[in-house]
Design a protein around this motif. Structure first.
Motif, mmCIF file in Angstrom:
data_model
loop_
_atom_site.group_PDB
_atom_site.id
_atom_site.type_symbol
_atom_site.label_atom_id
_atom_site.label_comp_id
_atom_site.label_asym_id
_atom_site.label_seq_id
_atom_site.Cartn_x
_atom_site.Cartn_y
_atom_site.Cartn_z
ATOM 1 N N ARG A 1 50.351 32.451 26.021
ATOM 2 C CA ARG A 1 50.293 32.464 27.469
ATOM 3 C C ARG A 1 49.596 31.211 28.003
ATOM 4 N NH1 ARG A 1 50.806 37.138 30.213
ATOM 5 N NH2 ARG A 1 49.301 36.373 31.740
ATOM 6 N N GLU A 2 50.005 30.806 29.201
ATOM 7 C CA GLU A 2 49.331 29.696 29.866
ATOM 8 C C GLU A 2 48.063 30.213 30.531
ATOM 9 O OE1 GLU A 2 50.107 26.415 33.423
ATOM 10 O OE2 GLU A 2 51.733 27.714 32.708
ATOM 11 N N THR A 3 46.957 29.537 30.276
ATOM 12 C CA THR A 3 45.683 29.951 30.852
ATOM 13 C C THR A 3 45.651 29.644 32.342
ATOM 14 O OG1 THR A 3 44.548 29.537 28.761
ATOM 15 C CG2 THR A 3 43.181 29.650 30.742
ATOM 16 N N LYS A 4 45.216 30.627 33.114
ATOM 17 C CA LYS A 4 45.083 30.461 34.552
ATOM 18 C C LYS A 4 43.639 30.705 34.941
ATOM 19 C CE LYS A 4 46.481 32.474 38.990
ATOM 20 N NZ LYS A 4 47.296 33.535 39.652
ATOM 21 N N ILE A 5 43.003 29.705 35.536
ATOM 22 C CA ILE A 5 41.612 29.856 35.964
ATOM 23 C C ILE A 5 41.591 30.079 37.473
ATOM 24 C CG2 ILE A 5 39.321 28.816 36.064
ATOM 25 C CD1 ILE A 5 40.304 29.636 33.250
ATOM 26 N N THR A 6 41.113 31.238 37.873
ATOM 27 C CA THR A 6 41.080 31.644 39.270
ATOM 28 C C THR A 6 39.768 31.214 39.929
ATOM 29 O OG1 THR A 6 42.471 33.551 38.778
ATOM 30 C CG2 THR A 6 41.180 33.645 40.813
ATOM 31 N N ASN A 7 39.862 30.649 41.129
ATOM 32 C CA ASN A 7 38.695 30.266 41.933
ATOM 33 C C ASN A 7 37.693 29.402 41.166
ATOM 34 O OD1 ASN A 7 39.702 31.857 44.056
ATOM 35 N ND2 ASN A 7 38.640 33.676 43.289
ATOM 36 N N PRO A 8 38.141 28.335 40.499
ATOM 37 C CA PRO A 8 37.192 27.515 39.741
ATOM 38 C C PRO A 8 36.241 26.729 40.634
ATOM 39 C CG PRO A 8 39.335 26.476 39.760
ATOM 40 C CD PRO A 8 39.518 27.830 40.391
ATOM 41 N N GLY A 9 36.731 26.259 41.782
ATOM 42 C CA GLY A 9 35.891 25.456 42.662
ATOM 43 C C GLY A 9 35.312 24.270 41.922
ATOM 44 N N GLU A 10 34.106 23.893 42.278
ATOM 45 C CA GLU A 10 33.424 22.782 41.613
ATOM 46 C C GLU A 10 32.184 23.242 40.857
ATOM 47 O OE1 GLU A 10 32.550 19.874 44.558
ATOM 48 O OE2 GLU A 10 34.656 19.378 44.947
ATOM 49 N N ARG B 1 28.030 37.559 43.780
ATOM 50 C CA ARG B 1 29.367 37.838 44.292
ATOM 51 C C ARG B 1 30.435 37.195 43.420
ATOM 52 N NH1 ARG B 1 29.496 36.544 50.602
ATOM 53 N NH2 ARG B 1 31.625 37.345 50.274
ATOM 54 N N SER B 2 30.093 36.064 42.805
ATOM 55 C CA SER B 2 31.062 35.366 41.963
ATOM 56 C C SER B 2 31.345 36.114 40.663
ATOM 57 C CB SER B 2 30.569 33.951 41.654
ATOM 58 O OG SER B 2 29.277 33.980 41.074
ATOM 59 N N PHE B 3 30.535 37.136 40.340
ATOM 60 C CA PHE B 3 30.841 37.930 39.156
ATOM 61 C C PHE B 3 32.212 38.577 39.305
ATOM 62 C CE2 PHE B 3 30.655 42.145 37.001
ATOM 63 C CZ PHE B 3 30.672 41.675 35.696
ATOM 64 N N ARG B 4 32.503 39.063 40.503
ATOM 65 C CA ARG B 4 33.804 39.687 40.736
ATOM 66 C C ARG B 4 34.884 38.666 41.054
ATOM 67 N NH1 ARG B 4 29.875 43.024 42.605
ATOM 68 N NH2 ARG B 4 29.929 45.199 41.896
ATOM 69 N N SER B 5 34.525 37.679 41.892
ATOM 70 C CA SER B 5 35.547 36.721 42.337
ATOM 71 C C SER B 5 35.901 35.704 41.261
ATOM 72 C CB SER B 5 35.071 35.994 43.596
ATOM 73 O OG SER B 5 33.916 35.203 43.320
#
Length: 242
Positions: free
Chosen positions: A2-11, A211-215
């Protein structure tokens, strides 16, 4: 793969800072001795106390015969609701409440048969070290064993980012990822072992207050179809206490 998808990486969140994997071999034994029937604390029970006592004797015997091995027995603090954990439906039947865990570390990869007769079909994973932040000290106050379910090894790329989050937000200083030597012999894609020198309440409140634990953490597990079964343990040194 599978291609890895990183959600909400930001900076803010990047891959974890790693060192070279260890050449050690590992045997991880996850057992259900007397888990609670509902989420909550894993209160001491006679069955678990007896199993822990026998495992402690076995640990002493093994380390006497093999002074270069480390053998540690862990007992769970308690369990979250399984329905609240990030777990794709396809893996839900594999989820179990492991109230006792044994970790054997040897100078080279090995397969050992150390079983407690009271365990309900213990899951034994003979493993190598696939990722390492630093060696996990056995004497730490709090141990995390996170059991991951995934289709392929691309899940390790997602773990790199999850561990980066834990380094930044939770002060993670050590971690060893155990990858199965024979993937078909275990339901786990890999197991992460890490530790902190803080109490259970402080760990849980710190994690859930981000909050970033969930997001970020939960979102990336969900979006990459990765299941996680994380339990917190104490190293067992004697009679089980609350």
């Amino acid at each position: 793969m599978r291609e890895t998808k990183i959600t909400n990486p930001g900076e803010r969140y990047h891959r974890a800072s790693l060192i070279e994997p260890s050449h050690s071999g590992y045997v991880h034994i996850a057992a259900q001795i007397d888990p609670p029937s509902r989420p909550g604390p894993a209160r001491p029970t006679r069955a678990r106390n007896e199993a822990l006592a026998r495992l402690s004797l076995e640990r002493s015997r093994l380390t006497q015969r093999h002074p270069d091995w480390s053998v540690d027995v862990f007992r769970a603090f308690g369990f979250p609701p399984l329905d609240a954990l990030p777990m794709p439906e396809r893996y839900r039947s594999l989820a179990a409440l492991y109230d006792v865990t044994v970790l054997i570390k040897t100078p080279t990869t090995a397969v050992l048969g150390v079983l407690d007769q009271r365990a309900r079909s213990p899951t034994i994973t003979s493993a190598r070290n696939a990722r390492r932040i630093a060696d996990v000290p056995a004497a730490a106050q709090l141990h995390l064993f996170n059991h991951f379910f995934a289709e392929d090894h691309s899940a390790l790329d997602v773990w790199d980012y999850m561990a980066g989050w834990y380094q930044q937000e939770m002060g993670l200083r050590n971690s060893e990822v155990l990858a199965p030597i024979e993937p078909d012999s275990t339901p786990f894609a890999f197991i992460n072992h890490a530790s902190w020198d803080i109490g259970l309440a402080r760990f849980v409140s710190r994690q859930l207050s981000r909050r970033s634990f969930r997001s970020f953490v939960i979102a990336n597990l969900r979006d990459n179809n990765i299941g996680a079964l994380p339990f917190l343990y104490r190293r067992h040194n004697g009679i089980e206490q609350t």
